[in-house]
Design an enzyme around this catalytic site. Structure first.
Site, PDB file in Angstrom:
ATOM      1  N   ASP A 188     -10.350  -4.984  -1.052  1.00 47.82           N
ATOM      2  CA  ASP A 188      -9.331  -4.492  -0.124  1.00 47.82           C
ATOM      3  C   ASP A 188      -9.986  -3.683   0.994  1.00 47.82           C
ATOM      4  O   ASP A 188     -10.591  -2.640   0.736  1.00 47.82           O
ATOM      5  CB  ASP A 188      -8.352  -3.612  -0.921  1.00 47.82           C
ATOM      6  CG  ASP A 188      -7.142  -3.176  -0.119  1.00 47.82           C
ATOM      7  OD1 ASP A 188      -7.029  -3.537   1.068  1.00 47.82           O
ATOM      8  OD2 ASP A 188      -6.299  -2.470  -0.700  1.00 47.82           O
ATOM      9  N   ASP A 231       0.832  -1.202   0.000  1.00 42.31           N
ATOM     10  CA  ASP A 231       0.000   0.000   0.000  1.00 42.31           C
ATOM     11  C   ASP A 231       0.865   1.249   0.000  1.00 42.31           C
ATOM     12  O   ASP A 231       1.601   1.505   0.944  1.00 42.31           O
ATOM     13  CB  ASP A 231      -0.894   0.000   1.238  1.00 42.31           C
ATOM     14  CG  ASP A 231      -2.020  -1.001   1.101  1.00 42.31           C
ATOM     15  OD1 ASP A 231      -2.746  -0.919   0.091  1.00 42.31           O
ATOM     16  OD2 ASP A 231      -2.150  -1.879   1.975  1.00 42.31           O
TER      17      ASP A 231
HETATM   18  C1  DX5 Z   1      -6.365   0.549   3.034  1.00 43.85           C
HETATM   19  C2  DX5 Z   1      -5.318  -0.296   2.323  1.00 43.85           C
HETATM   20  C3  DX5 Z   1      -5.499  -1.743   2.617  1.00 43.85           C
HETATM   21  C4  DX5 Z   1      -5.303  -2.081   4.049  1.00 43.85           C
HETATM   22  C5  DX5 Z   1      -6.020  -3.354   4.333  1.00 43.85           C
HETATM   23  O1  DX5 Z   1      -6.126   1.858   2.795  1.00 43.85           O
HETATM   24  O2  DX5 Z   1      -5.415  -0.129   0.935  1.00 43.85           O
HETATM   25  O3  DX5 Z   1      -4.708  -2.564   1.785  1.00 43.85           O
HETATM   26  O4  DX5 Z   1      -3.969  -2.181   4.409  1.00 43.85           O
HETATM   27  O5  DX5 Z   1      -5.967  -3.577   5.704  1.00 43.85           O
HETATM   28  P1  DX5 Z   1      -7.157  -4.243   6.502  1.00 43.85           P
HETATM   29  O6  DX5 Z   1      -7.336  -5.630   5.908  1.00 43.85           O
HETATM   30  O7  DX5 Z   1      -6.639  -4.275   7.903  1.00 43.85           O
HETATM   31  O8  DX5 Z   1      -8.366  -3.404   6.318  1.00 43.85           O
HETATM   32 ZN    ZN Z   2      -4.429  -1.796  -0.482  1.00 43.76          ZN
END
Ligand code: DX5
Ligand code: ZN
Length: 219
Positions: free
Chosen positions: A173, A33
């Site tokens: 996501d 990310d």
């Molecule tokens: C959110 C990111 C995600 C995040 C997912 O802004 O794009 O990839 O890291 O994390 P979880 O699964 O904890 O929501």
């Molecule tokens: Zn992401």
């Protein structure tokens, strides 16, 4: 279903070990990310971390760009070893050009949609998109709660892809955990990103195994 742990939520001091653990657990992709503190409130990882992931695993490295002016950085991320890159339609005026460039560079090209962005925003570019990333939280942070309307959005997206005879894949996501992953896969997600649910418990290998089992309806 391919599970894609997001290293944003891992113990970055032990990045290679954390990646090895999710790989042993059955993860199929490493998700990175990238945040710029402008398109989203948070600042996170960059090409150097993608390069470190590339060195740590043979799994594909998927880069999710939550940044403005993403076009300027595509080459840097592909050079760092990204196998796939997604750009947000909300952050980029020339999405088609970015997708075309990524594909020419040999990377899979994805488009990401914020929860409030309709599927209709993809109307003109769906055939040129290798995958669509449906954000099920507002991007910026790991550990948020999944927004329930995302499930119906995935279903409608799958149907739009099917109706047009395309092979575009659906990625989801945000806020996925063992308790909801089955319904997410049933709604049509083929690549499932998990942050906190993979890493926060301290045993990423077991967590990833459990998530895959839960996705198959095992618990
Ligand atoms: C959110 C990111 C995600 C995040 C997912 O802004 O794009 O990839 O890291 O994390 P979880 O699964 O904890 O929501
Ligand atoms: Zn992401």
């Amino acid at each position: 279903m391919i599970l894609a742990p997001s290293i944003l939520a891992c113990d970055l001091g032990h990045l290679a070990d954390q990646i090895a653990a999710v790989e042993r657990g059955g993860a199929g992709v490493v998700h990175v990310d990238v945040m710029d503190g402008r398109f989203v409130p948070n600042i996170s990882l960059g090409p150097a971390v993608v390069e470190a992931c590339r060195r740590a695993t043979r799994l594909p490295v998927d880069v999710h760009l939550m940044i403005e002016s993403a076009e300027r950085y595509l080459d840097a991320f592909v050079d760092a070893g990204a196998s796939s890159v997604s750009v947000h339609v909300e952050a980029l005026p020339h999405v088609q050009r970015a997708l075309d460039h990524l594909r020419q560079r040999g990377a899979r090209a994805g488009v990401a949609l914020n929860p409030s962005t309709p599927i209709a925003a993809l109307e003109e570019i769906l055939p040129e998109t290798d995958f669509v990333l449906v954000m099920s939280v507002n991007p910026g942070f790991a550990g948020q709660k999944l927004l329930p309307p995302s499930l119906d959005k995935m279903r409608r997206l799958r149907e739009a892809i099917r109706a047009r005879g395309l092979s575009t894949r659906v990625q989801v996501d945000g806020g996925v955990h063992a308790g909801n992953i089955r319904s997410i896969v049933e709604a049509g997600a083929e690549i499932v990103v998990v942050g906190a649910a993979a890493f926060a418990g301290g045993d990423p290998e077991a967590a990833v195994r459990g998530l895959i089992e839960a996705a198959r309806g095992g618990r």
